[in-house]
Design a protein around this motif. Structure first.
Motif, short mmCIF file in Angstrom:
data_model
loop_
_atom_site.label_atom_id
_atom_site.label_comp_id
_atom_site.label_asym_id
_atom_site.label_seq_id
_atom_site.Cartn_x
_atom_site.Cartn_y
_atom_site.Cartn_z
N GLY A 49 1.42 10.29 4.67
CA GLY A 49 2.39 10.93 4.43
C GLY A 49 3.54 10.16 3.51
N PHE A 50 4.66 10.16 3.78
CA PHE A 50 5.66 9.55 3.02
C PHE A 50 5.37 8.08 2.79
CE2 PHE A 50 9.63 7.32 2.86
CZ PHE A 50 10.13 7.69 1.66
N GLU A 51 5.04 7.50 3.97
CA GLU A 51 4.77 6.03 3.92
C GLU A 51 3.78 5.63 3.09
OE1 GLU A 51 4.77 2.31 7.02
OE2 GLU A 51 3.71 4.49 7.72
N ARG A 53 2.63 7.32 0.39
CA ARG A 53 3.28 7.62 -1.00
C ARG A 53 4.08 6.48 -1.44
NH1 ARG A 53 3.38 12.75 1.35
NH2 ARG A 53 5.35 12.69 1.41
N ASN A 54 4.95 6.18 -0.46
CA ASN A 54 5.99 5.33 -0.93
C ASN A 54 5.19 3.82 -1.18
OD1 ASN A 54 8.47 4.23 -1.27
ND2 ASN A 54 8.59 3.38 0.79
N LEU A 55 4.11 3.37 -0.41
CA LEU A 55 3.56 1.94 -0.78
C LEU A 55 2.80 2.36 -1.80
CD1 LEU A 55 2.69 1.14 2.96
CD2 LEU A 55 4.29 -0.05 1.50
N GLN A 56 2.35 3.43 -2.11
CA GLN A 56 1.33 3.59 -3.44
C GLN A 56 2.34 3.46 -4.53
OE1 GLN A 56 -0.19 7.24 -2.19
NE2 GLN A 56 -2.23 6.71 -1.98
N GLN A 57 3.37 3.95 -4.54
CA GLN A 57 4.31 3.89 -5.74
C GLN A 57 4.82 2.44 -5.99
OE1 GLN A 57 7.34 6.68 -4.70
NE2 GLN A 57 6.27 8.56 -5.42
N GLU A 63 -4.35 -5.04 1.53
CA GLU A 63 -5.71 -5.34 0.80
C GLU A 63 -6.68 -4.64 1.74
OE1 GLU A 63 -6.36 -9.24 -0.91
OE2 GLU A 63 -4.25 -9.32 -1.39
N ASN A 64 -6.37 -4.89 3.13
CA ASN A 64 -7.53 -4.64 4.06
C ASN A 64 -7.49 -2.96 4.35
OD1 ASN A 64 -5.42 -4.55 5.88
ND2 ASN A 64 -6.43 -5.66 7.28
N ALA A 65 -6.85 -2.27 3.84
CA ALA A 65 -6.69 -0.82 4.20
C ALA A 65 -7.81 -0.06 3.90
CB ALA A 65 -5.59 -0.36 3.46
N VAL A 66 -8.22 0.62 4.65
CA VAL A 66 -9.62 1.66 4.70
C VAL A 66 -9.27 2.97 4.96
CG1 VAL A 66 -10.99 -0.31 5.49
CG2 VAL A 66 -10.25 1.21 7.12
N PRO A 67 -9.87 3.78 4.22
CA PRO A 67 -9.48 5.26 4.52
C PRO A 67 -10.08 5.80 5.71
CG PRO A 67 -11.37 4.81 2.80
CD PRO A 67 -11.00 3.55 3.11
N PHE A 68 -9.39 6.51 6.43
CA PHE A 68 -9.83 7.15 7.61
C PHE A 68 -9.84 8.75 7.49
CE2 PHE A 68 -5.19 7.72 8.23
CZ PHE A 68 -4.91 8.66 8.73
N SER A 69 -9.24 9.12 6.41
CA SER A 69 -9.34 10.54 5.88
C SER A 69 -9.15 10.80 4.75
CB SER A 69 -8.42 11.60 6.76
OG SER A 69 -7.10 11.42 6.25
N THR A 70 -9.40 11.93 3.99
CA THR A 70 -8.97 12.22 2.56
C THR A 70 -7.37 12.14 2.60
OG1 THR A 70 -8.72 14.55 3.02
CG2 THR A 70 -10.83 13.73 2.39
N GLY A 72 -5.50 9.64 4.27
CA GLY A 72 -4.62 8.51 4.74
C GLY A 72 -5.74 7.44 4.86
N LEU A 73 -4.91 6.38 5.23
CA LEU A 73 -5.61 5.02 5.29
C LEU A 73 -5.25 4.33 6.59
CD1 LEU A 73 -4.60 3.54 1.77
CD2 LEU A 73 -6.76 4.30 2.36
N TYR A 74 -5.84 3.17 6.86
CA TYR A 74 -5.69 2.71 8.35
C TYR A 74 -5.69 1.17 7.85
CZ TYR A 74 -6.31 1.05 13.00
OH TYR A 74 -5.83 0.72 14.14
N SER A 75 -4.78 0.48 8.36
CA SER A 75 -4.47 -0.90 8.27
C SER A 75 -4.10 -1.74 9.50
CB SER A 75 -3.67 -1.28 7.09
OG SER A 75 -3.52 -2.68 6.85
N LEU A 76 -4.67 -2.76 9.59
CA LEU A 76 -3.96 -3.83 10.77
C LEU A 76 -3.61 -4.90 10.39
CD1 LEU A 76 -6.93 -3.62 13.80
CD2 LEU A 76 -4.78 -2.38 13.57
#
Length: 125
Positions: A49-51, A53-57, A63-70, A72-76
């Motif tokens: 969502g917004f978060e 899109r904001n981080l993409q902009q 760096e370690n973010a992985v896709p969990f769906s079309t 969104g991403l997931y990161s620890l």
């Protein structure tokens, strides 16, 4: 909440936390409940969502973010989790949560140890 409200959970760019924060602040100000009577649970890990899109902009996707769906991403990533915890506290209008959960840590299981160290560090501050 004052009538025995048990749980409230849905996603939506932190809107549920904002609503809970508004209600909780009012109930506490009116002395209808005490903070000790309330157990707040929040969670972290998803970027959507917004978060997202904001981080993409800002070109600040962990760096370690992985896709969990079309969508969104997931990161620890520890810095990302610190940011999510801070945002949750602001939306909830509180200085602590009673429980903080990692959503689907198995997605990034190699990062769990590092993440738990961050959580323990936050608890000690």
């Amino acid at each position: 909440m004052a009538r025995g409200f048990k749980r409230y959970c849905f996603r939506g760019d932190g809107r549920s936390e904002q609503l809970i924060g508004e209600v909780l602040e009012k109930l506490l100000a009116e002395s209808k409940v005490s903070r000790e009577e309330i157990h707040i649970v929040s969670k972290a890990g998803y970027l959507e969502g917004f978060e997202l899109r904001n981080l993409q902009q800002q070109n600040r996707i962990p760096e370690n973010a992985v896709p969990f769906s079309t969508e969104g991403l997931y990161s620890l990533d520890p810095e990302f989790l610190k940011s999510q915890i801070s945002s949750s506290l602001q939306r909830l209008r509180t200085d602590y949560v009673d429980y903080y959960l990692l959503q689907n840590p198995e997605v990034c299981s190699q990062r769990v140890t590092v993440t738990m160290l961050v959580v323990l560090e936050l608890e000690s501050t």
